[in-house]
Design a protein around this motif. Sequence first.
Motif, PDB file in Angstrom:
ATOM      1  N   VAL A 111       0.643  -1.252  -0.033  1.00  0.00           N
ATOM      2  CA  VAL A 111       0.007   0.055   0.180  1.00  0.00           C
ATOM      3  C   VAL A 111       0.927   1.261   0.060  1.00  0.00           C
ATOM      4  CG1 VAL A 111      -1.777   1.366   1.219  1.00  0.00           C
ATOM      5  CG2 VAL A 111      -1.936  -1.112   1.075  1.00  0.00           C
ATOM      6  N   GLU A 112       1.820   1.171   0.970  1.00  0.00           N
ATOM      7  CA  GLU A 112       2.673   2.501   0.813  1.00  0.00           C
ATOM      8  C   GLU A 112       3.346   2.616  -0.553  1.00  0.00           C
ATOM      9  OE1 GLU A 112       6.768   3.648   3.238  1.00  0.00           O
ATOM     10  OE2 GLU A 112       5.433   2.307   4.268  1.00  0.00           O
ATOM     11  N   GLN A 113       4.071   1.601  -0.940  1.00  0.00           N
ATOM     12  CA  GLN A 113       4.678   1.752  -2.229  1.00  0.00           C
ATOM     13  C   GLN A 113       3.776   2.167  -3.255  1.00  0.00           C
ATOM     14  OE1 GLN A 113       7.966   1.331  -2.925  1.00  0.00           O
ATOM     15  NE2 GLN A 113       7.505   2.401  -4.773  1.00  0.00           N
ATOM     16  N   ARG A 114       2.527   1.408  -3.129  1.00  0.00           N
ATOM     17  CA  ARG A 114       1.586   1.983  -4.223  1.00  0.00           C
ATOM     18  C   ARG A 114       1.159   3.406  -4.241  1.00  0.00           C
ATOM     19  NH1 ARG A 114      -2.115  -3.068  -3.591  1.00  0.00           N
ATOM     20  NH2 ARG A 114      -3.022  -1.468  -2.076  1.00  0.00           N
ATOM     21  N   MET A 115       0.968   3.978  -2.907  1.00  0.00           N
ATOM     22  CA  MET A 115       0.736   5.297  -2.849  1.00  0.00           C
ATOM     23  C   MET A 115       1.873   6.214  -3.164  1.00  0.00           C
ATOM     24  SD  MET A 115      -1.112   5.303   1.029  1.00  0.00           S
ATOM     25  CE  MET A 115      -1.121   7.132   1.154  1.00  0.00           C
ATOM     26  N   GLN A 116       3.351   5.813  -3.043  1.00  0.00           N
ATOM     27  CA  GLN A 116       4.391   6.325  -3.627  1.00  0.00           C
ATOM     28  C   GLN A 116       4.389   6.541  -5.029  1.00  0.00           C
ATOM     29  OE1 GLN A 116       6.841   7.726  -1.175  1.00  0.00           O
ATOM     30  NE2 GLN A 116       7.232   9.138  -3.063  1.00  0.00           N
ATOM     31  N   ASP A 117       4.260   5.297  -5.699  1.00  0.00           N
ATOM     32  CA  ASP A 117       4.297   5.360  -7.205  1.00  0.00           C
ATOM     33  C   ASP A 117       3.300   5.770  -7.678  1.00  0.00           C
ATOM     34  OD1 ASP A 117       6.182   3.178  -6.724  1.00  0.00           O
ATOM     35  OD2 ASP A 117       5.092   1.390  -7.249  1.00  0.00           O
ATOM     36  N   ALA A 118       2.036   6.063  -6.943  1.00  0.00           N
ATOM     37  CA  ALA A 118       0.997   6.862  -7.608  1.00  0.00           C
ATOM     38  C   ALA A 118       1.157   8.105  -7.685  1.00  0.00           C
ATOM     39  CB  ALA A 118      -0.334   6.595  -6.777  1.00  0.00           C
ATOM     40  N   ALA A 119       1.681   8.462  -6.455  1.00  0.00           N
ATOM     41  CA  ALA A 119       2.223  10.100  -6.421  1.00  0.00           C
ATOM     42  C   ALA A 119       3.288  10.509  -7.264  1.00  0.00           C
ATOM     43  CB  ALA A 119       2.699  10.387  -5.092  1.00  0.00           C
ATOM     44  N   ARG A 120       4.190   9.618  -7.528  1.00  0.00           N
ATOM     45  CA  ARG A 120       5.409   9.802  -8.871  1.00  0.00           C
ATOM     46  C   ARG A 120       4.577   9.758 -10.064  1.00  0.00           C
ATOM     47  NH1 ARG A 120      10.004   5.881  -6.093  1.00  0.00           N
ATOM     48  NH2 ARG A 120      10.676   7.269  -4.465  1.00  0.00           N
ATOM     49  N   ALA A 121       4.072   8.776 -10.337  1.00  0.00           N
ATOM     50  CA  ALA A 121       3.016   8.845 -11.597  1.00  0.00           C
ATOM     51  C   ALA A 121       2.212   9.806 -11.980  1.00  0.00           C
ATOM     52  CB  ALA A 121       2.319   7.352 -11.745  1.00  0.00           C
ATOM     53  N   ASP A 122       1.723  10.341 -10.874  1.00  0.00           N
ATOM     54  CA  ASP A 122       0.639  11.532 -11.232  1.00  0.00           C
ATOM     55  C   ASP A 122       1.471  12.577 -11.298  1.00  0.00           C
ATOM     56  OD1 ASP A 122      -1.852  12.713 -10.997  1.00  0.00           O
ATOM     57  OD2 ASP A 122      -1.438  13.532  -8.861  1.00  0.00           O
ATOM     58  N   ALA A 123       2.514  12.846 -10.545  1.00  0.00           N
ATOM     59  CA  ALA A 123       3.472  14.036 -10.603  1.00  0.00           C
ATOM     60  C   ALA A 123       3.963  14.221 -12.278  1.00  0.00           C
ATOM     61  CB  ALA A 123       4.672  14.139  -9.631  1.00  0.00           C
ATOM     62  N   LEU A 124       4.555  13.119 -12.473  1.00  0.00           N
ATOM     63  CA  LEU A 124       4.984  12.800 -13.936  1.00  0.00           C
ATOM     64  C   LEU A 124       3.879  13.066 -14.814  1.00  0.00           C
ATOM     65  CD1 LEU A 124       7.231  12.118 -15.853  1.00  0.00           C
ATOM     66  CD2 LEU A 124       6.846   9.894 -15.810  1.00  0.00           C
ATOM     67  N   GLN A 125       2.793  12.520 -14.777  1.00  0.00           N
ATOM     68  CA  GLN A 125       1.674  12.565 -15.780  1.00  0.00           C
ATOM     69  C   GLN A 125       1.202  14.173 -15.757  1.00  0.00           C
ATOM     70  OE1 GLN A 125       0.604   9.978 -17.840  1.00  0.00           O
ATOM     71  NE2 GLN A 125      -0.115  12.033 -18.844  1.00  0.00           N
ATOM     72  N   GLN A 126       1.267  14.846 -14.705  1.00  0.00           N
ATOM     73  CA  GLN A 126       0.815  16.388 -14.564  1.00  0.00           C
ATOM     74  C   GLN A 126       1.769  16.968 -15.369  1.00  0.00           C
ATOM     75  OE1 GLN A 126      -0.085  17.521 -10.426  1.00  0.00           O
ATOM     76  NE2 GLN A 126      -1.810  16.249 -10.289  1.00  0.00           N
ATOM     77  N   ALA A 127       3.215  16.679 -15.101  1.00  0.00           N
ATOM     78  CA  ALA A 127       4.422  17.396 -15.694  1.00  0.00           C
ATOM     79  C   ALA A 127       4.063  17.100 -17.281  1.00  0.00           C
ATOM     80  CB  ALA A 127       5.417  16.936 -14.896  1.00  0.00           C
ATOM     81  N   LEU A 128       3.755  15.915 -17.772  1.00  0.00           N
ATOM     82  CA  LEU A 128       3.923  15.678 -18.921  1.00  0.00           C
ATOM     83  C   LEU A 128       2.735  16.455 -19.548  1.00  0.00           C
ATOM     84  CD1 LEU A 128       4.500  11.862 -19.349  1.00  0.00           C
ATOM     85  CD2 LEU A 128       5.791  13.488 -20.355  1.00  0.00           C
ATOM     86  N   ASP A 129       1.279  16.283 -18.794  1.00  0.00           N
ATOM     87  CA  ASP A 129       0.441  17.049 -19.612  1.00  0.00           C
ATOM     88  C   ASP A 129       0.556  18.513 -19.559  1.00  0.00           C
ATOM     89  OD1 ASP A 129      -1.066  14.710 -19.310  1.00  0.00           O
ATOM     90  OD2 ASP A 129      -2.380  15.240 -17.533  1.00  0.00           O
TER      91      ASP A 129
END
Length: 197
Positions: free
Chosen positions: A117-135
């Motif tokens: 769960v912790e890793q998923r939250m961390q991965d999701a935050a990273r993916a979200d940050a990258l996706q927002q930056a890509l967007d």
Amino acid sequence: MDMSNSPSISGDDAEAALLRRYAAGEDAAARMLATALTPRLYGHALRVLGDTAEAEDVAQDALLRLWKIAPDWRSGEAKVSTWMYRVVANLCTDRLRKRRSTGLDDIDEPADPSASVEQRMQDAARADALQQALDSLPDRQRQAVVLRHIDGLANPEIAVILDTGVEAVESLTARGKRALALALAGQRDALGYDNDG
């Protein structure tokens, strides 16, 4: 399905050969080609669009277009995978334009269910940050950055996909990387990255 006796799909010639076999009526060739291409096409569309359903639709639409042109495919004029990436890039651009006109901007990034769960939250935050930056990048910069740095394609192939010159691709990726670095600056601690990593 046992693929041990199936021909390899690693080369450009193999993809073209499978497409010719499909055009000649061999359904198994279509399945093999789809199995080889779909993960790459879907992955690219997902990174550009940030939406699993839309990415699935784009990958499927791209494959349908390939099946339609199969009888007329002229080997040697283009690599099958390069042509497919170009189709996906165009379909993604069309969807991004439509999305802007309809106001669909906030799309959730899917979490990886295999991690804690912790890793998923961390991965999701990273993916979200990258996706927002890509967007935040202009469409062509986003396409170039995703094709080069996420999909791992070479600049000449990207130039064919984006219908531009190699120098323009180099410029697009360089500007895109700088913009991503600025967009992600100051988030290292929040995203769980050490300062020395």
